[in-house]
Design a protein around this motif. Structure first.
Motif, PDB file in Angstrom:
ATOM      1  N   LEU A 106       3.313  -0.643  12.076  1.00 56.55           N
ATOM      2  CA  LEU A 106       4.070  -0.408  11.105  1.00 56.55           C
ATOM      3  C   LEU A 106       5.006   0.915  11.072  1.00 56.55           C
ATOM      4  O   LEU A 106       5.972   1.026  10.543  1.00 56.55           O
ATOM      5  CB  LEU A 106       3.085   0.027   9.792  1.00 56.55           C
ATOM      6  CG  LEU A 106       2.407  -1.167   9.250  1.00 56.55           C
ATOM      7  CD1 LEU A 106       1.336  -0.756   8.262  1.00 56.55           C
ATOM      8  CD2 LEU A 106       3.450  -2.352   8.633  1.00 56.55           C
ATOM      9  N   LEU A 107       4.720   1.923  11.968  1.00 57.16           N
ATOM     10  CA  LEU A 107       5.422   3.188  12.078  1.00 57.16           C
ATOM     11  C   LEU A 107       6.644   3.112  12.835  1.00 57.16           C
ATOM     12  O   LEU A 107       7.788   3.733  12.686  1.00 57.16           O
ATOM     13  CB  LEU A 107       4.505   4.386  12.470  1.00 57.16           C
ATOM     14  CG  LEU A 107       5.172   5.605  12.637  1.00 57.16           C
ATOM     15  CD1 LEU A 107       5.667   6.093  11.374  1.00 57.16           C
ATOM     16  CD2 LEU A 107       4.241   6.613  13.036  1.00 57.16           C
ATOM     17  N   VAL A 108       6.651   2.209  13.803  1.00 57.16           N
ATOM     18  CA  VAL A 108       8.027   2.054  14.648  1.00 57.16           C
ATOM     19  C   VAL A 108       8.873   0.895  14.207  1.00 57.16           C
ATOM     20  O   VAL A 108       8.495  -0.051  13.784  1.00 57.16           O
ATOM     21  CB  VAL A 108       7.332   1.392  15.986  1.00 57.16           C
ATOM     22  CG1 VAL A 108       8.809   1.501  17.020  1.00 57.16           C
ATOM     23  CG2 VAL A 108       6.411   2.822  16.510  1.00 57.16           C
ATOM     24  N   ASP A 109      10.106   1.479  13.884  1.00 52.40           N
ATOM     25  CA  ASP A 109      11.090   0.649  13.509  1.00 52.40           C
ATOM     26  C   ASP A 109      12.102   0.223  14.529  1.00 52.40           C
ATOM     27  O   ASP A 109      12.802   1.081  14.899  1.00 52.40           O
ATOM     28  CB  ASP A 109      12.054   1.415  12.315  1.00 52.40           C
ATOM     29  CG  ASP A 109      12.935   0.314  11.725  1.00 52.40           C
ATOM     30  OD1 ASP A 109      13.394  -0.541  12.150  1.00 52.40           O
ATOM     31  OD2 ASP A 109      13.687   1.087  10.653  1.00 52.40           O
ATOM     32  N   PRO A 110      12.030  -1.026  15.039  1.00 49.98           N
ATOM     33  CA  PRO A 110      12.736  -1.401  16.104  1.00 49.98           C
ATOM     34  C   PRO A 110      14.316  -1.121  15.875  1.00 49.98           C
ATOM     35  O   PRO A 110      15.081  -1.039  17.157  1.00 49.98           O
ATOM     36  CB  PRO A 110      12.675  -2.839  16.092  1.00 49.98           C
ATOM     37  CG  PRO A 110      11.083  -3.124  15.491  1.00 49.98           C
ATOM     38  CD  PRO A 110      11.393  -2.158  14.267  1.00 49.98           C
TER      39      PRO A 110
END
Length: 334
Positions: free
Chosen positions: A286-290
């Motif tokens: 959830l924390l990583v936004d591509p």
């Protein structure tokens, strides 16, 4: 020789006094900060917990007090009232707080997309879209935003707002009610109660399935770090230090999930380690936004914040009372 000995003794006393003064000064330099987790200890706050346990906050000169919370709305209001410097706040609670005159902002993303969905027993129902849920009963906490989110989400997908029957329940019985077949659907939050529901389902031999809101039109942020505008204005360096140490904690947790779960149990012994581990792995996703990798952890995109505020505005009938640009800042991540 005697004067020499006395000289060394005096020098030693002076060093000891200097060390004591230095230690006292260092201790005094630790800036006190309070963080509200919005609920019980869970994977969503693992970065803060790791930063505390591994001394990242201390290195930054912060003395952080991590406290449990009692739901998003209360956390947002307590943050606005100055009871805490930081809180794990969802955008719905934040926007509602601002619509009532509050002055808090998101200062860093954690759930870079809406982390909730709808869970079900696949032996009884197998919905693949909102249309497949027509006429079913969904249980949610009595104060949960699900009661406003679901009607707006259904409308977003061309379905009647009352297509799903919503049932307000004690949050403590929602998961069990789904497993026991007393409700058709239940709200499920990643890095939170979904891991608990999954464990209960596995123990009962119930195959669990779910539909994500984000897979059907809900382009919105979930909870993130929030602070009052007063804190942001008066203590910007402290905010930067807290965010830097916290995201360092999340990065460590995702690289070392087993160790991070151990640290959660160490700080909060009542934590179920297996549930915590599942929640930590959820947070890693959830924390990583591509779409914002170059900006780094925590960056809040203008387009998604606008979409988030617009959805909340529609779900709660706020008539444009809160502007997207007033709900967040990326300035403290630099």
């Amino acid at each position: 020789m005697q004067p020499c000995k006395q000289g060394f003794a005096a020098w030693g006393r002076a060093l000891g006094l200097a060390a004591l003064i230095g230690w006292a000064g260092a201790a005094h330099a630790q800036e006190k900060v309070a963080y509200n987790m919005a609920w019980l200890p869970q994977g969503s706050s693992v970065g803060v917990i790791v930063a505390q346990e591994l001394g990242y906050f201390k290195e930054a000169g912060l003395d952080v007090n991590i406290q449990r919370g009692y739901g998003g709305n209360r956390t947002a209001n307590e943050l606005d009232q100055g009871q805490y410097e930081f809180g794990y706040v969802d955008p719905i609670s934040l926007v509602l707080n601002r619509s009532n005159g509050g002055k808090i902002r998101m200062v860093g993303a954690l759930n870079t997309r809406w982390p909730a969905g709808i869970c079900f027993d696949t032996r009884r129902h197998k919905p693949k879209s909102p249309a497949d849920m027509k006429g079913l009963t969904l249980g949610g906490g009595s104060a949960s935003p699900v009661h406003n989110v679901v009607p707006a989400w259904l409308e977003l997908n061309g379905q009647p707002r009352d297509g799903i029957r919503l049932l307000r329940m004690d949050p403590a019985v929602v998961d069990a009610s789904l497993i026991e077949g007393r409700i058709d659907l239940a709200e499920c939050w990643r890095a939170s109660n979904r891991a608990v529901t999954q464990k209960q389902a596995d123990a009962a031999g119930v195959p669990l399935g779910w539909v994500e809101y984000s897979d059907f039109g809900l382009d919105a942020y979930g909870s993130g770090f929030a602070a009052s505008e007063d804190t942001i204005r008066k203590r910007p360096d402290m905010v930067r230090k807290f965010l830097k140490a916290s995201y360092r904690g999340y990065a460590y947790a995702f690289a070392n999930p087993e160790r991070a779960a151990d640290l959660m149990v160490k700080m909060f012994p009542v934590t179920d380690r297996s549930v915590a581990l599942a929640q930590i792995r959820d947070m890693a996703d959830l924390l990583v936004d591509p779409q914002a990798k170059e900006q780094g952890l925590g960056y809040l995109r203008d387009d998604r914040m606008s979409s988030t505020v617009q959805f909340v505005d529609k779900a709660f009938g706020l008539n444009g009372k809160v502007k997207p640009q007033d709900t967040y800042t990326n300035d403290l991540l630099k």
